[in-house]
Motif scaffolding. Sequence first.
Motif, mmCIF file in Angstrom:
data_model
loop_
_atom_site.group_PDB
_atom_site.id
_atom_site.type_symbol
_atom_site.label_atom_id
_atom_site.label_comp_id
_atom_site.label_asym_id
_atom_site.label_seq_id
_atom_site.Cartn_x
_atom_site.Cartn_y
_atom_site.Cartn_z
ATOM 1 N N VAL A 73 0.850 -1.187 0.000
ATOM 2 C CA VAL A 73 0.000 0.000 0.000
ATOM 3 C C VAL A 73 0.889 1.242 0.000
ATOM 4 O O VAL A 73 1.845 1.331 0.759
ATOM 5 N N GLN A 74 0.545 2.178 -0.845
ATOM 6 C CA GLN A 74 1.270 3.449 -0.886
ATOM 7 C C GLN A 74 0.300 4.608 -0.814
ATOM 8 O O GLN A 74 -0.752 4.584 -1.469
ATOM 9 N N LYS A 115 -11.551 7.205 -7.435
ATOM 10 C CA LYS A 115 -10.177 7.611 -7.743
ATOM 11 C C LYS A 115 -9.194 7.223 -6.643
ATOM 12 O O LYS A 115 -8.005 7.500 -6.751
ATOM 13 N N ASN A 116 -9.695 6.579 -5.596
ATOM 14 C CA ASN A 116 -8.835 6.222 -4.459
ATOM 15 C C ASN A 116 -8.036 7.423 -3.972
ATOM 16 O O ASN A 116 -6.814 7.344 -3.759
ATOM 17 N N THR A 117 -8.711 8.528 -3.807
ATOM 18 C CA THR A 117 -8.036 9.771 -3.425
ATOM 19 C C THR A 117 -8.756 10.428 -2.266
ATOM 20 O O THR A 117 -9.979 10.522 -2.252
ATOM 21 N N ALA A 174 -3.196 10.252 -2.867
ATOM 22 C CA ALA A 174 -3.497 9.154 -3.778
ATOM 23 C C ALA A 174 -3.106 7.837 -3.124
ATOM 24 O O ALA A 174 -1.975 7.680 -2.656
ATOM 25 N N VAL A 175 -4.059 6.898 -3.097
ATOM 26 C CA VAL A 175 -3.844 5.601 -2.466
ATOM 27 C C VAL A 175 -3.718 4.529 -3.532
ATOM 28 O O VAL A 175 -4.564 4.425 -4.420
ATOM 29 N N SER A 176 -2.680 3.744 -3.456
ATOM 30 C CA SER A 176 -2.503 2.631 -4.391
ATOM 31 C C SER A 176 -2.151 1.369 -3.618
ATOM 32 O O SER A 176 -1.725 1.427 -2.468
ATOM 33 N N GLY A 177 -2.356 0.231 -4.282
ATOM 34 C CA GLY A 177 -2.056 -1.020 -3.623
ATOM 35 C C GLY A 177 -3.300 -1.690 -3.101
ATOM 36 O O GLY A 177 -4.420 -1.224 -3.294
ATOM 37 N N HIS A 178 -3.113 -2.789 -2.402
ATOM 38 C CA HIS A 178 -4.221 -3.614 -1.942
ATOM 39 C C HIS A 178 -4.765 -3.081 -0.628
ATOM 40 O O HIS A 178 -4.376 -3.488 0.453
ATOM 41 N N THR A 179 -5.682 -2.125 -0.739
ATOM 42 C CA THR A 179 -6.348 -1.625 0.448
ATOM 43 C C THR A 179 -7.790 -1.327 0.112
ATOM 44 O O THR A 179 -8.103 -0.982 -1.016
ATOM 45 N N SER A 206 -10.642 1.052 0.060
ATOM 46 C CA SER A 206 -10.802 2.496 0.194
ATOM 47 C C SER A 206 -11.976 2.860 1.093
ATOM 48 O O SER A 206 -12.159 4.012 1.430
#
Length: 122
Positions: free
Chosen positions: A2-3, A75-77, A23-28, A30
């Motif tokens: 996760v970043q 947008k995982n934001t 901005a969120v990326s990876g396996h999480t 939201s």
Amino acid sequence: QVQLVESGGGSVQAGGSLRLSCAVSGHTDSSYGMAWFRQAPGKEREGVAAIGTIISTTYADAVKGRFTISKNNAKNTLYLQMDSLEPEDTAMYYCAAGSFFLDLLPRSYKYWGQGTQVTVSS
């Protein structure tokens, strides 16, 4: 992995506005609770605002009525709109995610960004 990557910090005069993004990326998921924290030099990290799984929110007393937290799940934001900024708002601002609670306690959050600096001059 996760970043969380913050952006939008900068320098502004008192009374001005800034909008922070995370901005969120990876396996999480939201839909977990997310929040903004800040830390000024020589001070402990403090919670600023949090948003829960059903878009409920909570704010620190120092920013109520001036800051607004929101998120775009598509947008995982995560966002933090900061208006009527004061010199006391000067700090490094951190995005946090992965909480099962709607609170402003650092220990509740599993994932953290690297921070973005906000400087407010008088």
